[in-house]
Design a protein around this motif. Structure first.
Motif, PDB file in Angstrom:
ATOM      1  N   GLY A 337      41.229  -6.091 -28.248  1.00 25.13           N
ATOM      2  CA  GLY A 337      40.391  -7.070 -27.571  1.00 25.13           C
ATOM      3  C   GLY A 337      40.392  -7.021 -26.054  1.00 25.13           C
ATOM      4  N   SER A 338      40.684  -5.862 -25.444  1.00 25.29           N
ATOM      5  CA  SER A 338      40.669  -5.829 -23.977  1.00 25.29           C
ATOM      6  C   SER A 338      39.234  -5.908 -23.444  1.00 25.29           C
ATOM      7  N   GLU A 339      39.107  -6.244 -22.153  1.00 23.87           N
ATOM      8  CA  GLU A 339      37.774  -6.359 -21.539  1.00 23.87           C
ATOM      9  C   GLU A 339      37.014  -5.041 -21.600  1.00 23.87           C
ATOM     10  N   GLU A 340      37.751  -3.945 -21.444  1.00 26.81           N
ATOM     11  CA  GLU A 340      37.104  -2.634 -21.332  1.00 26.81           C
ATOM     12  C   GLU A 340      36.920  -2.059 -22.728  1.00 26.81           C
ATOM     13  N   GLN A 341      35.699  -2.115 -23.256  1.00 25.82           N
ATOM     14  CA  GLN A 341      35.481  -1.670 -24.624  1.00 25.82           C
ATOM     15  C   GLN A 341      35.231  -0.167 -24.742  1.00 25.82           C
ATOM     16  N   SER A 342      34.845   0.490 -23.657  1.00 30.45           N
ATOM     17  CA  SER A 342      34.856   1.960 -23.697  1.00 30.45           C
ATOM     18  C   SER A 342      35.318   2.461 -22.344  1.00 30.45           C
ATOM     19  N   PRO A 343      36.646   2.419 -22.155  1.00 28.59           N
ATOM     20  CA  PRO A 343      37.204   2.668 -20.828  1.00 28.59           C
ATOM     21  C   PRO A 343      36.966   4.083 -20.278  1.00 28.59           C
ATOM     22  N   THR A 344      36.119   4.143 -19.280  1.00 25.58           N
ATOM     23  CA  THR A 344      35.873   5.382 -18.547  1.00 25.58           C
ATOM     24  C   THR A 344      35.558   5.012 -17.117  1.00 25.58           C
ATOM     25  N   LEU A 345      36.212   5.630 -16.168  1.00 20.82           N
ATOM     26  CA  LEU A 345      35.782   5.500 -14.773  1.00 20.82           C
ATOM     27  C   LEU A 345      35.736   6.900 -14.189  1.00 20.82           C
ATOM     28  N   THR A 346      34.678   7.182 -13.441  1.00 17.75           N
ATOM     29  CA  THR A 346      34.658   8.465 -12.743  1.00 17.75           C
ATOM     30  C   THR A 346      35.603   8.338 -11.552  1.00 17.75           C
ATOM     31  N   THR A 347      35.937   9.483 -10.979  1.00 16.69           N
ATOM     32  CA  THR A 347      36.797   9.462  -9.792  1.00 16.69           C
ATOM     33  C   THR A 347      36.151   8.609  -8.702  1.00 16.69           C
ATOM     34  N   GLU A 348      34.824   8.752  -8.535  1.00 16.59           N
ATOM     35  CA  GLU A 348      34.127   7.990  -7.490  1.00 16.59           C
ATOM     36  C   GLU A 348      34.265   6.493  -7.750  1.00 16.59           C
ATOM     37  N   GLN A 349      34.134   6.096  -9.024  1.00 21.01           N
ATOM     38  CA  GLN A 349      34.238   4.665  -9.341  1.00 21.01           C
ATOM     39  C   GLN A 349      35.657   4.137  -9.105  1.00 21.01           C
ATOM     40  N   LEU A 350      36.645   4.960  -9.443  1.00 21.13           N
ATOM     41  CA  LEU A 350      38.030   4.527  -9.208  1.00 21.13           C
ATOM     42  C   LEU A 350      38.299   4.374  -7.708  1.00 21.13           C
ATOM     43  N   VAL A 351      37.809   5.347  -6.950  1.00 22.05           N
ATOM     44  CA  VAL A 351      38.009   5.298  -5.504  1.00 22.05           C
ATOM     45  C   VAL A 351      37.326   4.056  -4.919  1.00 22.05           C
ATOM     46  N   GLU A 352      36.124   3.771  -5.414  1.00 23.03           N
ATOM     47  CA  GLU A 352      35.375   2.609  -4.919  1.00 23.03           C
ATOM     48  C   GLU A 352      36.093   1.305  -5.299  1.00 23.03           C
ATOM     49  N   LEU A 353      36.585   1.271  -6.541  1.00 20.68           N
ATOM     50  CA  LEU A 353      37.306   0.079  -6.996  1.00 20.68           C
ATOM     51  C   LEU A 353      38.517  -0.190  -6.087  1.00 20.68           C
ATOM     52  N   ILE A 354      39.207   0.879  -5.736  1.00 18.75           N
ATOM     53  CA  ILE A 354      40.391   0.736  -4.877  1.00 18.75           C
ATOM     54  C   ILE A 354      39.967   0.362  -3.450  1.00 18.75           C
ATOM     55  N   ALA A 355      38.941   1.043  -2.935  1.00 19.29           N
ATOM     56  CA  ALA A 355      38.478   0.749  -1.559  1.00 19.29           C
ATOM     57  C   ALA A 355      37.978  -0.689  -1.456  1.00 19.29           C
ATOM     58  N   ASN A 356      37.317  -1.174  -2.498  1.00 23.68           N
ATOM     59  CA  ASN A 356      36.830  -2.556  -2.487  1.00 23.68           C
ATOM     60  C   ASN A 356      37.955  -3.578  -2.603  1.00 23.68           C
ATOM     61  N   SER A 357      39.162  -3.100  -2.894  1.00 24.50           N
ATOM     62  CA  SER A 357      40.332  -3.991  -2.881  1.00 24.50           C
ATOM     63  C   SER A 357      41.012  -3.929  -1.515  1.00 24.50           C
ATOM     64  N   GLY A 358      40.435  -3.185  -0.599  1.00 25.01           N
ATOM     65  CA  GLY A 358      41.018  -3.082   0.744  1.00 25.01           C
ATOM     66  C   GLY A 358      42.153  -2.069   0.816  1.00 25.01           C
ATOM     67  N   ARG A 359      42.205  -1.151  -0.131  1.00 25.95           N
ATOM     68  CA  ARG A 359      43.287  -0.157  -0.140  1.00 25.95           C
ATOM     69  C   ARG A 359      42.707   1.248  -0.012  1.00 25.95           C
ATOM     70  N   ILE A 360      43.581   2.194   0.242  1.00 22.91           N
ATOM     71  CA  ILE A 360      43.143   3.591   0.350  1.00 22.91           C
ATOM     72  C   ILE A 360      43.553   4.323  -0.933  1.00 22.91           C
ATOM     73  N   ALA A 361      42.574   4.950  -1.583  1.00 17.41           N
ATOM     74  CA  ALA A 361      42.859   5.619  -2.858  1.00 17.41           C
ATOM     75  C   ALA A 361      43.522   6.977  -2.636  1.00 17.41           C
ATOM     76  N   ILE A 362      44.540   7.236  -3.448  1.00 18.77           N
ATOM     77  CA  ILE A 362      45.157   8.571  -3.443  1.00 18.77           C
ATOM     78  C   ILE A 362      45.114   9.106  -4.858  1.00 18.77           C
ATOM     79  N   GLU A 363      44.545  10.279  -5.017  1.00 14.78           N
ATOM     80  CA  GLU A 363      44.665  10.924  -6.325  1.00 14.78           C
ATOM     81  C   GLU A 363      46.033  11.580  -6.397  1.00 14.78           C
ATOM     82  N   ARG A 364      46.741  11.296  -7.481  1.00 11.85           N
ATOM     83  CA  ARG A 364      48.090  11.856  -7.681  1.00 11.85           C
ATOM     84  C   ARG A 364      48.084  12.724  -8.924  1.00 11.85           C
TER      85      ARG A 364
END
Ligand code: V47
Ligand code: SF4
Length: 382
Positions: A337-364
């Motif tokens: 029952g999680s919110e994400e029913q088909s969990p997929t984020l592209t790298t761009e979306q993950l980076v944007e999600l992090i940037a919109n939180s005021g943080r700098i994204a690092i791929e590890r």
């Protein structure tokens, strides 16, 4: 900003809070009593400020993510954890799924040419999928894609495989490591308190065994993750006890990479009558764990489980890692029952999600080597 707020907490008239804040500023370990106090009496804003202070001291303004996907070999499972919405009893195995090695290799080949760095393999505990079956899978993955990091099998799966093959933990881990297993994910920890564990996950590997498997893996040079399933029948005392056992093992080995709180989801399982924790509770839990686990470098919020918005908020409560691209390859949370029913984020979306939180994204990569810093300016409101 974070130190300004912490300075004002240091002026608090509450003696206990002042003491905890002073320890945080001095990078001194807080006690179990301090953690309990924060859980019971700490205001969310205060926990957030202290957790953020620790987070920024350890990881600055960075938030990590990786490019990964999951393989779930089967949901058939001989165990019957009450919170699990995913597993299928062996006697009804035809209603579940069982992938053979070819099918799993076909899933892997889908990512040929894509810059994925990790495959995460976990599933149910199937009596016919033994250590040799998984050994073959690991060697075939490594033969096809040697550089791909294989993070595989919870302690629960490993314990069963090794017992069945009459291997000691050390023999079993050495065998799988030689076949290509690089690290161990954090699942199966649930809650270590013996009474609660008996109540919610009574028939699978016990807490001492879970910890022993991770300790042995660390001694063999493998890193691992750890989790805590919270927000069901446990108390704050049980959460602190759980984290205390992890902190003690980390003191001994230093082998844990990240701590991942897992919020109990209540859809379609035998604990569906229990309400899920509130957002405030979730944020508080991230915060207290960040403050308490002083010997852990990272706290991860697993976005497919908590959803994107909470993943954003959590970064102000101690979280510095939100896991990976996932590519809709896991069913464990969607079925619960999680919110994400088909969990997929592209790298761009993950980076944007992090940037919109005021943080700098690092791929590890899995071992937190920094692969790429996405130093985009925070989007401005107009
Ligand atoms: O052990 C099962 C949890 C875990 C439910 O190491 C549930 O990077 C909430 O550990 N509500 C397996 N949680 C998944 C896991 C994991 C996930 C992401 C990253 C990593 C990592 C590890 O899932 C199980 C159990 O604690 N779980 N059912 C449920 N209804
Ligand atoms: Fe099996 Fe894991 Fe579900 Fe427990 S949580 S029933 S061990 S698949």
């Amino acid at each position: 900003m974070s130190s300004l707020i912490v300075n004002s907490i240091l002026q608090s008239s509450d003696v206990q809070l002042k003491l905890i804040a002073q320890k945080v500023v001095d990078a001194e370990r807080i006690s179990d009593t301090d953690a309990l106090w924060l859980y019971k009496y700490g205001e969310l804003s205060v926990i957030g400020a202290l957790a953020n202070y620790v987070r920024e001291r350890k990881n600055g303004n960075y938030t990590y993510f990786n490019r990964n996907f999951h393989i779930e070999p089967t949901n058939v499972c001989i165990f019957s954890c009450k919170f699990c919405a995913y597993s299928q009893e062996y006697k009804h195995k035809e209603d579940g799924w069982e992938l053979d090695i070819k099918q799993m290799m076909d899933r892997l080949r889908k990512y040929d040419g894509q810059p994925i760095t990790e495959v995460h393999i976990v599933g149910g505990v199937h009596p016919k999928m033994d250590v040799h079956f998984f050994g073959d899978l690991l060697s075939q993955i490594k033969a096809h894609r040697p550089e791909l990091h294989i993070k595989a099998f919870t302690s629960v799966e490993l314990d069963y495989m090794f017992r069945k093959a009459k291997m000691s933990i050390k023999e079993g881990l050495t065998f799988l490591k030689e076949k290509g297993m690089d690290s161990i994910p954090g699942g199966g920890a649930e809650i270590f308190d013996e009474k609660v564990r008996l109540e919610i996950a009574g028939d699978k590997c016990d807490s001492a065994k879970w910890l022993e498997i991770h300790e042995t893996a660390h001694q063999l040079g493998m890193r691992s993750n750890c989790t805590m399933l919270y927000g069901h029948v446990e108390t704050y005392e049980h959460r602190v006890d759980h984290m205390s056992r992890l902190r003690n093992l980390q003191d001994k080995t230093g082998g844990f990479q990240t701590f991942i709180p897992l919020k109990f989801r209540n859809k379609d399982n035998n604990m569906s009558h229990i309400n899920e924790s509130t957002l405030i509770e979730d944020l508080k839990n991230y915060g207290v764990s960040r403050i308490y686990l002083d010997n852990f470098d990272h706290i991860k919020a697993y976005w497919p489980m908590i959803g994107r918005s909470t993943a954003q908020l959590s970064q102000s409560f101690g979280v510095d890692d939100i896991d990976g691209t996932i590519d809709d390859s896991t069913k464990i949370y969607t079925m619960a029952g999680s919110e994400e029913q088909s969990p997929t984020l592209t790298t761009e979306q993950l980076v944007e999600l992090i940037a919109n939180s005021g943080r700098i994204a690092i791929e590890r990569d899995t071992l937190y080597n920094k692969l790429h810093v996405y130093d985009y300016a925070k989007p401005q409101l107009n």
